[in-house]
Enzyme design. Structure first.
Site, short mmCIF file in Angstrom:
data_model
loop_
_atom_site.label_atom_id
_atom_site.label_comp_id
_atom_site.label_asym_id
_atom_site.label_seq_id
_atom_site.Cartn_x
_atom_site.Cartn_y
_atom_site.Cartn_z
N THR A 175 0.60 5.01 2.20
CA THR A 175 -0.15 5.48 3.37
C THR A 175 -1.21 6.51 3.01
O THR A 175 -2.26 6.58 3.64
CB THR A 175 0.80 6.09 4.42
OG1 THR A 175 1.65 7.04 3.76
CG2 THR A 175 1.65 5.01 5.08
N HIS A 234 0.84 -1.20 0.00
CA HIS A 234 0.00 0.00 0.00
C HIS A 234 0.87 1.25 0.00
O HIS A 234 2.04 1.18 0.35
CB HIS A 234 -0.79 0.11 1.32
CG HIS A 234 -1.62 -1.06 1.69
ND1 HIS A 234 -2.99 -1.05 1.57
CD2 HIS A 234 -1.29 -2.26 2.25
CE1 HIS A 234 -3.48 -2.20 2.03
NE2 HIS A 234 -2.48 -2.95 2.43
N GLU A 284 2.76 -0.90 4.50
CA GLU A 284 2.39 0.47 4.13
C GLU A 284 3.65 1.26 3.81
O GLU A 284 4.56 1.37 4.65
CB GLU A 284 1.65 1.16 5.29
CG GLU A 284 0.24 0.65 5.54
CD GLU A 284 -0.82 1.30 4.64
OE1 GLU A 284 -0.45 2.17 3.80
OE2 GLU A 284 -2.00 0.93 4.79
ZN LIG Z 1 -4.10 0.56 0.76
#
Ligand SMILES: [Zn+2]
Length: 241
Positions: free
Chosen positions: A27, A25, A90
């Site tokens: 953030t 991901h 993240e």
């Molecule tokens: Zn995400």
């Protein structure tokens, strides 16, 4: 590895199984501190196992054997409880909301090193290292088209398409049969219930960022190069099984 930040937002993995995929991901917040605090705030009900700052500094928020809360409603390769299946990483970046930026080398090197370590420890296949936008096609766009997936794949983290002549030949027929094309996307892992053009857009974001940028603002359509890349990836994922 920094352990100052600890998140209370986790529960047990379904069935107590070991993680078998990595989910990357960004953030999408204004600073690393804001993201770390949010991911550790019980009220947010959000978390990830790891957070990697721009400097490469890496925080371990949730033990690997626990189920962190980062995927939301999602799907990959028949699984819908992606939080139970995955380790969530993240990567600090303001994201599209606060000024999407290139990912610095130090941050990417730290990401590669962490992913390699986790892949080795848990025997995770490169085919099962994907982004949030791959598993939540209609909801999520992170880590986004600037994320250097090709570079990660060169170090064995994730797959990168390298279509050959036979892929281009097969792709010519394939794009005329959109049902068959949609089935192949699903066979690779994408949610079969998602719209084909949205699936293609998610695919471009990850595996063909140059297409993604050139198509921005218009719906992504099936094209020969995309279908050839998909065929190349499917072959690679079978070869490593
Ligand atoms: Zn995400």
């Amino acid at each position: 590895m920094f352990k100052k930040y600890k998140s209370p937002n986790f529960n047990a993995r379904d069935g107590g199984n070991a993680p078998n995929m990595l989910l990357l991901h960004y953030t999408g917040m204004q600073s690393a501190k804001a993201a770390l605090e949010r991911l550790c705030d019980p009220k947010s009900e959000l978390s990830a196992h790891y957070v990697i700052e721009k400097s490469g500094k890496t925080h371990h928020l949730v033990p690997d054997d626990k189920r962190a809360w980062h995927a939301g409603k999602s799907y990959w390769s028949g699984e819908i409880d992606i939080n139970s299946a995955s380790i969530g990483i993240e990567i600090v970046n303001p994201g599209h909301e606060f000024g999407y930026q290139e990912f610095p080398d130090k941050q990417i090197n730290a990401t590669i090193a962490l992913c390699q370590k986790l892949m080795e420890h848990y025997s995770i296949s490169p085919a099962r290292v994907v982004g949030h936008s791959d598993v939540a096609i209609t909801r999520k766009i992170d880590p986004g088209h600037l994320f250097p997936w090709e570079r990660l794949a060169r170090d064995g983290v994730g797959l990168w398409p390298s279509p050959v002549e036979m892929d281009y030949q097969a792709a010519e027929d394939l794009i005329l049969n959109t049902d068959a094309l949609h089935e192949l996307f699903a066979g690779f892992g994408y949610d079969p219930s998602a719209d084909l053009n949205e699936t293609i857009q998610a695919f471009h974001r990850h595996y063909a960022p140059e297409n993604f940028q050139s198509h921005e603002g218009t719906p992504d359509q099936p094209d020969i190069a995309t279908a050839a890349k998909l065929l190349s990836l499917i072959r690679q994922s079978h070869e490593i099984e």
